[in-house]
Design a protein around this motif. Structure first.
Motif, PDB file in Angstrom:
ATOM      1  N   TRP A 172      12.174  36.278  29.514  1.00  0.00           N
ATOM      2  CA  TRP A 172      13.208  37.300  29.603  1.00  0.00           C
ATOM      3  C   TRP A 172      12.671  38.638  30.076  1.00  0.00           C
ATOM      4  O   TRP A 172      11.564  39.021  29.703  1.00  0.00           O
ATOM      5  N   VAL A 173      13.468  39.333  30.848  1.00  0.00           N
ATOM      6  CA  VAL A 173      13.253  40.760  31.097  1.00  0.00           C
ATOM      7  C   VAL A 173      14.328  41.455  30.270  1.00  0.00           C
ATOM      8  O   VAL A 173      15.522  41.331  30.553  1.00  0.00           O
ATOM      9  N   VAL A 174      13.904  42.140  29.213  1.00  0.00           N
ATOM     10  CA  VAL A 174      14.844  42.685  28.233  1.00  0.00           C
ATOM     11  C   VAL A 174      14.957  44.199  28.377  1.00  0.00           C
ATOM     12  O   VAL A 174      13.954  44.908  28.348  1.00  0.00           O
ATOM     13  N   TRP A 175      16.186  44.659  28.503  1.00  0.00           N
ATOM     14  CA  TRP A 175      16.482  46.086  28.556  1.00  0.00           C
ATOM     15  C   TRP A 175      17.170  46.475  27.260  1.00  0.00           C
ATOM     16  O   TRP A 175      18.206  45.913  26.896  1.00  0.00           O
ATOM     17  N   ASP A 176      16.591  47.423  26.575  1.00  0.00           N
ATOM     18  CA  ASP A 176      17.140  47.948  25.317  1.00  0.00           C
ATOM     19  C   ASP A 176      17.698  49.333  25.625  1.00  0.00           C
ATOM     20  O   ASP A 176      16.939  50.238  25.989  1.00  0.00           O
ATOM     21  N   VAL A 177      19.022  49.488  25.499  1.00  0.00           N
ATOM     22  CA  VAL A 177      19.674  50.745  25.869  1.00  0.00           C
ATOM     23  C   VAL A 177      20.113  51.477  24.602  1.00  0.00           C
ATOM     24  O   VAL A 177      20.627  50.876  23.665  1.00  0.00           O
ATOM     25  N   GLY A 178      19.892  52.793  24.595  1.00  0.00           N
ATOM     26  CA  GLY A 178      20.233  53.609  23.429  1.00  0.00           C
ATOM     27  C   GLY A 178      21.674  53.418  22.979  1.00  0.00           C
ATOM     28  O   GLY A 178      22.563  53.156  23.791  1.00  0.00           O
ATOM     29  N   GLY A 179      21.897  53.578  21.669  1.00  0.00           N
ATOM     30  CA  GLY A 179      23.215  53.312  21.101  1.00  0.00           C
ATOM     31  C   GLY A 179      23.969  54.525  20.612  1.00  0.00           C
ATOM     32  O   GLY A 179      25.064  54.395  20.054  1.00  0.00           O
ATOM     33  N   ALA A 180      23.410  55.728  20.828  1.00  0.00           N
ATOM     34  CA  ALA A 180      24.129  56.940  20.419  1.00  0.00           C
ATOM     35  C   ALA A 180      25.439  57.036  21.198  1.00  0.00           C
ATOM     36  O   ALA A 180      25.534  56.584  22.342  1.00  0.00           O
ATOM     37  N   GLU A 181      26.432  57.632  20.587  1.00  0.00           N
ATOM     38  CA  GLU A 181      27.773  57.677  21.190  1.00  0.00           C
ATOM     39  C   GLU A 181      27.751  58.283  22.591  1.00  0.00           C
ATOM     40  O   GLU A 181      28.440  57.804  23.497  1.00  0.00           O
ATOM     41  N   ARG A 182      26.941  59.308  22.798  1.00  0.00           N
ATOM     42  CA  ARG A 182      26.909  59.969  24.104  1.00  0.00           C
ATOM     43  C   ARG A 182      26.253  59.098  25.177  1.00  0.00           C
ATOM     44  O   ARG A 182      26.449  59.333  26.387  1.00  0.00           O
ATOM     45  N   VAL A 183      25.481  58.102  24.750  1.00  0.00           N
ATOM     46  CA  VAL A 183      24.771  57.236  25.697  1.00  0.00           C
ATOM     47  C   VAL A 183      25.584  55.994  26.056  1.00  0.00           C
ATOM     48  O   VAL A 183      25.385  55.395  27.114  1.00  0.00           O
ATOM     49  N   ARG A 184      26.514  55.616  25.200  1.00  0.00           N
ATOM     50  CA  ARG A 184      27.229  54.342  25.383  1.00  0.00           C
ATOM     51  C   ARG A 184      27.942  54.184  26.716  1.00  0.00           C
ATOM     52  O   ARG A 184      28.033  53.051  27.222  1.00  0.00           O
ATOM     53  N   PRO A 185      28.479  55.270  27.326  1.00  0.00           N
ATOM     54  CA  PRO A 185      29.083  55.085  28.653  1.00  0.00           C
ATOM     55  C   PRO A 185      28.108  54.525  29.693  1.00  0.00           C
ATOM     56  O   PRO A 185      28.531  53.929  30.692  1.00  0.00           O
ATOM     57  N   LEU A 186      26.799  54.700  29.463  1.00  0.00           N
ATOM     58  CA  LEU A 186      25.796  54.191  30.397  1.00  0.00           C
ATOM     59  C   LEU A 186      25.615  52.683  30.290  1.00  0.00           C
ATOM     60  O   LEU A 186      25.028  52.065  31.197  1.00  0.00           O
ATOM     61  N   TRP A 187      26.085  52.085  29.202  1.00  0.00           N
ATOM     62  CA  TRP A 187      25.922  50.638  29.038  1.00  0.00           C
ATOM     63  C   TRP A 187      26.478  49.876  30.228  1.00  0.00           C
ATOM     64  O   TRP A 187      25.938  48.851  30.633  1.00  0.00           O
ATOM     65  N   ARG A 188      27.572  50.381  30.767  1.00  0.00           N
ATOM     66  CA  ARG A 188      28.240  49.676  31.860  1.00  0.00           C
ATOM     67  C   ARG A 188      27.303  49.451  33.045  1.00  0.00           C
ATOM     68  O   ARG A 188      27.319  48.389  33.670  1.00  0.00           O
ATOM     69  N   SER A 189      26.484  50.453  33.354  1.00  0.00           N
ATOM     70  CA  SER A 189      25.560  50.327  34.481  1.00  0.00           C
ATOM     71  C   SER A 189      24.504  49.266  34.227  1.00  0.00           C
ATOM     72  O   SER A 189      24.113  48.526  35.137  1.00  0.00           O
ATOM     73  N   TYR A 190      24.040  49.172  32.981  1.00  0.00           N
ATOM     74  CA  TYR A 190      22.988  48.217  32.648  1.00  0.00           C
ATOM     75  C   TYR A 190      23.510  46.787  32.509  1.00  0.00           C
ATOM     76  O   TYR A 190      22.786  45.832  32.793  1.00  0.00           O
ATOM     77  N   THR A 191      24.749  46.643  32.047  1.00  0.00           N
ATOM     78  CA  THR A 191      25.283  45.302  31.799  1.00  0.00           C
ATOM     79  C   THR A 191      25.885  44.662  33.044  1.00  0.00           C
ATOM     80  O   THR A 191      26.202  43.476  33.035  1.00  0.00           O
ATOM     81  N   ARG A 192      26.048  45.431  34.093  1.00  0.00           N
ATOM     82  CA  ARG A 192      26.604  44.885  35.332  1.00  0.00           C
ATOM     83  C   ARG A 192      25.653  43.846  35.916  1.00  0.00           C
ATOM     84  O   ARG A 192      24.486  44.114  36.151  1.00  0.00           O
ATOM     85  N   ALA A 193      26.157  42.640  36.145  1.00  0.00           N
ATOM     86  CA  ALA A 193      25.400  41.548  36.764  1.00  0.00           C
ATOM     87  C   ALA A 193      24.214  41.076  35.937  1.00  0.00           C
ATOM     88  O   ALA A 193      23.280  40.474  36.462  1.00  0.00           O
ATOM     89  N   THR A 194      24.221  41.333  34.643  1.00  0.00           N
ATOM     90  CA  THR A 194      23.141  40.825  33.795  1.00  0.00           C
ATOM     91  C   THR A 194      23.345  39.331  33.520  1.00  0.00           C
ATOM     92  O   THR A 194      24.467  38.814  33.634  1.00  0.00           O
ATOM     93  N   ASP A 195      22.269  38.638  33.173  1.00  0.00           N
ATOM     94  CA  ASP A 195      22.380  37.207  32.868  1.00  0.00           C
ATOM     95  C   ASP A 195      22.900  36.957  31.468  1.00  0.00           C
ATOM     96  O   ASP A 195      23.562  35.939  31.216  1.00  0.00           O
ATOM     97  N   ALA A 196      22.601  37.858  30.530  1.00  0.00           N
ATOM     98  CA  ALA A 196      23.020  37.657  29.140  1.00  0.00           C
ATOM     99  C   ALA A 196      23.097  38.993  28.427  1.00  0.00           C
ATOM    100  O   ALA A 196      22.439  39.966  28.819  1.00  0.00           O
ATOM    101  N   LEU A 197      23.900  39.025  27.370  1.00  0.00           N
ATOM    102  CA  LEU A 197      24.069  40.218  26.550  1.00  0.00           C
ATOM    103  C   LEU A 197      23.630  39.927  25.123  1.00  0.00           C
ATOM    104  O   LEU A 197      23.941  38.863  24.575  1.00  0.00           O
TER     105      LEU A 197
END
Length: 204
Positions: A72-97
């Motif tokens: 796996w290549v694992v990306w761990d993205v911050g979970g603070a409320e102000r950061v959550r809108p960025l999740w969309r960019s990281y989860t686009r076209a990912t193999d798994a969540l």
């Protein structure tokens, strides 16, 4: 002593990584969840094989990991409320969540996790449809099982509304404790099984 151990664990991971390269390319995985759910602790435990003290993630961390019979290549993205809108960019076209949840959290916190998880699934589903890709399978890690108030997977699945997700969304819940590492190998094996099944169905 700690540095040496981390170096040895890292070297073992690199050897396993190189061997696995000959079999199949690594799967791209994005780990999200509310702040303090244990995402970075989980990632570092998988990477180094022991507990590593982690600080809150302001942006993201990424590691190459061999676990659960997968690579796996694992990306761990911050979970603070102000950061959550960025999740969309990281989860686009990912193999798994992977969505990490503090299984011992109060009802309000679990409800917040439910809302955010549903949004992630909705957005990743829409981007997958646009890209003509299958939905990435979702693994919910019911973390902090070492705490007395931790919910069991069945209870947490219901509280998060997992049975109400679209039929096309593969999902599973795995109990774990990122601090001790208990359940993480099994969790990643579950994710691999979900991904293998999804890929096989997509080819057919």
């Amino acid at each position: 002593m700690c540095w040496c151990w981390e170096g040895m664990a890292g070297a073992v991971q690199e050897v396993m990584w190189a061997a696995a390269t000959l079999v199949r390319p690594a799967a791209h995985v994005v780990v999200v969840g509310l702040d303090s759910a244990g995402k970075t602790t989980l990632l570092l435990r998988l990477r180094y094989g022991h507990y590593v003290n982690a600080v809150p993630t302001a942006g993201f961390n990424t590691e190459r990991v061999v676990a659960g019979g997968g690579r796996w290549v694992v990306w761990d993205v911050g979970g603070a409320e102000r950061v959550r809108p960025l999740w969309r960019s990281y989860t686009r076209a990912t193999d798994a969540l992977v969505f990490v949840v503090d299984a011992s959290a109060g009802e309000e916190r679990v409800e917040e996790a439910r809302v955010e998880m549903a949004r992630v699934c909705r957005e990743s589903g829409a981007s997958s449809l646009a890209l003509r890709r299958p939905r990435p399978p979702l693994l919910v890690v019911a973390n902090k099982q070492d705490l007395p108030a931790a919910r069991d997977p069945a209870h947490l699945a219901k509280a998060l509304g997992l049975p109400d997700l679209p039929e096309a969304q593969p999902w599973a819940v795995a109990p774990a404790c990122a601090v001790t590492g208990e359940g993480l190998e099994e969790a990643m094996a579950t994710l691999k099984a979900l991904l293998d099944k999804q890929r096989q169905g997509h080819r057919q």
